[in-house]
Design a protein around this motif. Sequence first.
Motif, PDB file in Angstrom:
ATOM      1  N   GLY A 176      48.186  39.683  49.551  1.00  0.00           N
ATOM      2  CA  GLY A 176      47.413  39.654  50.791  1.00  0.00           C
ATOM      3  C   GLY A 176      46.856  41.023  51.169  1.00  0.00           C
ATOM      4  N   ILE A 177      46.625  41.875  50.178  1.00  0.00           N
ATOM      5  CA  ILE A 177      46.096  43.214  50.486  1.00  0.00           C
ATOM      6  C   ILE A 177      44.565  43.165  50.537  1.00  0.00           C
ATOM      7  N   SER A 178      43.990  42.592  49.514  1.00  0.00           N
ATOM      8  CA  SER A 178      42.529  42.631  49.424  1.00  0.00           C
ATOM      9  C   SER A 178      41.905  41.368  50.023  1.00  0.00           C
ATOM     10  N   ARG A 290      48.175  45.734  39.982  1.00  0.00           N
ATOM     11  CA  ARG A 290      48.807  46.547  41.025  1.00  0.00           C
ATOM     12  C   ARG A 290      50.282  46.678  40.701  1.00  0.00           C
ATOM     13  N   HIS A 329      44.893  40.316  36.738  1.00  0.00           N
ATOM     14  CA  HIS A 329      44.585  39.278  37.726  1.00  0.00           C
ATOM     15  C   HIS A 329      43.599  39.760  38.789  1.00  0.00           C
ATOM     16  N   ASN A 334      38.323  39.547  41.366  1.00  0.00           N
ATOM     17  CA  ASN A 334      37.266  40.254  42.082  1.00  0.00           C
ATOM     18  C   ASN A 334      36.877  41.483  41.263  1.00  0.00           C
ATOM     19  N   ARG A 336      34.747  43.579  41.396  1.00  0.00           N
ATOM     20  CA  ARG A 336      34.197  44.745  42.127  1.00  0.00           C
ATOM     21  C   ARG A 336      33.051  45.355  41.314  1.00  0.00           C
ATOM     22  N   ARG A 381      41.614  34.483  51.509  1.00  0.00           N
ATOM     23  CA  ARG A 381      42.884  33.848  51.100  1.00  0.00           C
ATOM     24  C   ARG A 381      43.846  33.755  52.273  1.00  0.00           C
TER      25      ARG A 381
HETATM   26  C1  HEM Z   1      50.760  31.711  41.887  1.00  0.00           C
HETATM   27  C2  HEM Z   1      49.539  32.135  41.730  1.00  0.00           C
HETATM   28  C3  HEM Z   1      49.068  33.500  42.146  1.00  0.00           C
HETATM   29  C4  HEM Z   1      49.749  34.659  42.280  1.00  0.00           C
HETATM   30  C5  HEM Z   1      51.219  34.915  42.017  1.00  0.00           C
HETATM   31  C6  HEM Z   1      48.802  35.658  42.735  1.00  0.00           C
HETATM   32  C7  HEM Z   1      49.126  36.978  42.983  1.00  0.00           C
HETATM   33  C8  HEM Z   1      48.235  37.931  43.444  1.00  0.00           C
HETATM   34  C9  HEM Z   1      48.573  39.296  43.729  1.00  0.00           C
HETATM   35  C10 HEM Z   1      49.963  39.912  43.596  1.00  0.00           C
HETATM   36  C11 HEM Z   1      47.445  39.909  44.146  1.00  0.00           C
HETATM   37  C12 HEM Z   1      47.313  41.378  44.563  1.00  0.00           C
HETATM   38  C13 HEM Z   1      47.373  41.566  46.051  1.00  0.00           C
HETATM   39  C14 HEM Z   1      46.046  41.614  46.738  1.00  0.00           C
HETATM   40  O1  HEM Z   1      45.113  42.216  46.222  1.00  0.00           O
HETATM   41  O2  HEM Z   1      45.917  41.021  47.809  1.00  0.00           O
HETATM   42  C15 HEM Z   1      46.381  38.945  44.111  1.00  0.00           C
HETATM   43  C16 HEM Z   1      45.075  39.171  44.466  1.00  0.00           C
HETATM   44  C17 HEM Z   1      44.082  38.224  44.425  1.00  0.00           C
HETATM   45  N1  HEM Z   1      44.179  36.928  43.979  1.00  0.00           N
HETATM   46 FE1  HEM Z   1      45.859  36.046  43.336  1.00  0.00          FE
HETATM   47  N2  HEM Z   1      47.569  35.077  42.841  1.00  0.00           N
HETATM   48  C18 HEM Z   1      47.688  33.763  42.497  1.00  0.00           C
HETATM   49  C19 HEM Z   1      46.683  32.815  42.468  1.00  0.00           C
HETATM   50  C20 HEM Z   1      45.364  33.068  42.745  1.00  0.00           C
HETATM   51  C21 HEM Z   1      44.308  32.101  42.664  1.00  0.00           C
HETATM   52  C22 HEM Z   1      44.462  30.637  42.257  1.00  0.00           C
HETATM   53  C23 HEM Z   1      43.162  32.743  43.034  1.00  0.00           C
HETATM   54  C24 HEM Z   1      41.743  32.205  43.125  1.00  0.00           C
HETATM   55  C25 HEM Z   1      41.265  31.218  42.440  1.00  0.00           C
HETATM   56  C26 HEM Z   1      43.506  34.103  43.351  1.00  0.00           C
HETATM   57  C27 HEM Z   1      42.625  35.049  43.807  1.00  0.00           C
HETATM   58  C28 HEM Z   1      42.966  36.326  44.142  1.00  0.00           C
HETATM   59  C29 HEM Z   1      42.023  37.265  44.709  1.00  0.00           C
HETATM   60  C30 HEM Z   1      40.565  36.979  45.060  1.00  0.00           C
HETATM   61  C31 HEM Z   1      42.723  38.460  44.881  1.00  0.00           C
HETATM   62  C32 HEM Z   1      42.172  39.763  45.432  1.00  0.00           C
HETATM   63  C33 HEM Z   1      41.527  40.573  44.334  1.00  0.00           C
HETATM   64  C34 HEM Z   1      40.837  41.799  44.868  1.00  0.00           C
HETATM   65  O3  HEM Z   1      39.987  41.649  45.742  1.00  0.00           O
HETATM   66  O4  HEM Z   1      41.129  42.889  44.380  1.00  0.00           O
HETATM   67  N3  HEM Z   1      44.841  34.267  43.156  1.00  0.00           N
HETATM   68  N4  HEM Z   1      46.892  37.729  43.679  1.00  0.00           N
END
Ligand code: HEM
Length: 501
Positions: A176-178, A290, A329, A334, A336, A381
Motif C-alpha cells: 500500500g505504498i504506491s 522492494r 512485481h 507500474n 513508470r 488499490r
Molecule cells: C497476493 C498477491 C499480491 C501481493 C502479495 C502483492 C504485493 C505487493 C507489494 C508488496 C507491493 C509493493 C508495495 C507498494 O508499492 O505499494 C505491491 C505493489 C503493487 N501491486 Fe501488488 N501484490 C499482489 C497482487 C497484485 C495484483 C493482482 C495487482 C494488479 C493486477 C497488483 C498491482 C500492484 C501495483 C499496481 C503495485 C504498485 C506498483 C508501483 O506503483 O510501484 N498487485 N504489490
Amino acid sequence: MSTTPAIPTDQVSFEDMQGLIRFGHGALTEAEFLLCLVKDASAAGDWLKDAPVTSAATQDSPPDTALQVAFTSQGLAACGLPEEAMSGFAQPFLSGMTGEDSRSRRLGDTGANAPENWGWDAANAHVLIMLYARKGGLKAWKDAVLNAAFNAAFTEVQSFPTRPNEGFEPFGFRDGISEPKIDWKNAHPPSKHGREDYSNLISPGEVILGHRNEYNARSASPKLDATTPNSDVLADAPDKPGLRDLGRNGSYLVFRQLAQDVPGFWRYMDSATGGDPASREALAASMVGREMDGTPLIHNRRDIEGSPRQNDFTYEDDINGVSCPLGAHIRRANPRTGDHPHQLEGRIGWLLSTLGFRRRRDKLPGRHDLVASTRFHRLVRRGRVYGPKMTPEDALKKGGKPGERGLLFICLCVDLVRQFEFVQNAWMASPKFNGLTGEADPLIGGRAQMSGVASDGFSIQKADGIEERHPNLPQFVTVKGGGYFFLPGLRALQFIARHGS
Ligand code: HEM
C-alpha cells in the motif's frame, strides 16, 4: 470549420462519492466484506435508502466506522434496474469476471486459478457490503448495519473477515505504498501528467466515471433518459441534454481473493539461496522490487531528509534492471519510466514495447510518448489481508500455523479492460514483458505455459550482463474467487434503492 470539443473539468463532488475511492480507510484497521443476494427487492430498496454509506467528503474528525456498498450486474438487475439502465454499463462488468473463457485466459485464471476451482464467484451474488471500523469497533458496527431491515432484504452468501490492517501483505512485505495521486481539483491538464517525466498524478476520470480522464475526455458512464421513473435523483448528464448520469462519481471495483502460500514462498527462497537468511530475503525482495520494509531497490529516489519518500523514484537510471529486476512485481505492475524502447514512436511501437516484444538495452532519447503510456494503466488499490499471520521464520518451521492466508485484492478503475485487465494480462500474466521471455510475475504468476511459452522463470539482471536465472518457480498465489462490481455514487445509490418496489 471544426469545433474543439469542450474539455470536461467539472468539479468533483466528494459528497456524492463513496469514501473508498478517496481513502483506503487505513486507520479503520478492522474490516469485513460480505457477499449477499437480494432476497426481496423492495426490502433491499428500503435498506439501501437509509444505509449509512460513507461518502468521500472530509469530516471534522475522521469517522470511526465506514460502510461501502457495491453491486454486481446481477445485483443491479435484482434490485429492479430497468434494462435501459443496465445497457449503459461496460461490457466486462455486464458479463462478469468469469463470463467468457477468453477473459479467464487473459487474466491467467486457468489451471489451479480456473474459476471451476474457485470457492465463490461474484456472478452468483448481488451485493458486496464492506464494513470498516477502528480497533475493537467492528462487531458493534456490523450489528448496527446488518439490522432487521437488512436481514429482511438480503441473504449472506459469503463472508470475508480480514486480519487487522498493519500495512504488510502475508509474505511479510510492506504494502500500500504506491498509489496514484488523483488530481481531484482538475488543476493540471492531463497532457502535462507524466509527459515531461514520470508523474504519479492522474485525472479524476481514471477512477470515477463521468469525469475527465487521461485522454482529456469524459470517462464512459451509463446514462438514462431523464423520463425514466425516479431518475430525478441523478445528476443531469453533462453535455447530453435529456439524459441523466447513473455512473457519475461511481467506479468499477475489482475483487479477487488471492490465497498466498507463505510457507511455500519462504521455503523456495530458502532452498534457492542455500539457507542463508540475508540471501533468501534479498531474493524475495528482488521478486517484489522492494525490501520487506518497503524500501525500493531503486537508488535514484529523491529522499526528503529524515523521511525517505519510498515512492518518488523511476526506473530511468536502471533500464537494464541491475538494481531492480525487470520482472519484479512492482516494475511489472507500474513500469513508470525506463521500461519502454523509446526509439519506437507511435502506437505500433507503444504496443510492441508494452506487450514486451522489444528490449531496451540502452538509454535512448525521445521517451515522452512511451513514458506517458503508463498513466493509462493505473489502479487505485484498496485490498485487505486475511488469514492468520505467519512470519518468514515461522513459515520455515515445520508445522507452522495452519490455515489459508492471502490478499483480498481490491482495486478501483473506470475501464476494466484498459486498467485492471491490461495490468493483469500484459504486465503480470504474460510470459513476454519488457523483453523478458519465459517469466510472468514472480509473485502472482500462475506458472502455466501461455500460448506454448513457459512462464515459470525469474531472472535477475547483473552488471556483468550475465543473468541469474531461477527456473521452475512454484506457484505462490492462487485465485480463489473474484468478480467485477459497480461502486455507485451516492445519488446513483438512491436511484438503485428506488427500483425495488
Ligand atoms: C497476493 C498477491 C499480491 C501481493 C502479495 C502483492 C504485493 C505487493 C507489494 C508488496 C507491493 C509493493 C508495495 C507498494 O508499492 O505499494 C505491491 C505493489 C503493487 N501491486 Fe501488488 N501484490 C499482489 C497482487 C497484485 C495484483 C493482482 C495487482 C494488479 C493486477 C497488483 C498491482 C500492484 C501495483 C499496481 C503495485 C504498485 C506498483 C508501483 O506503483 O510501484 N498487485 N504489490
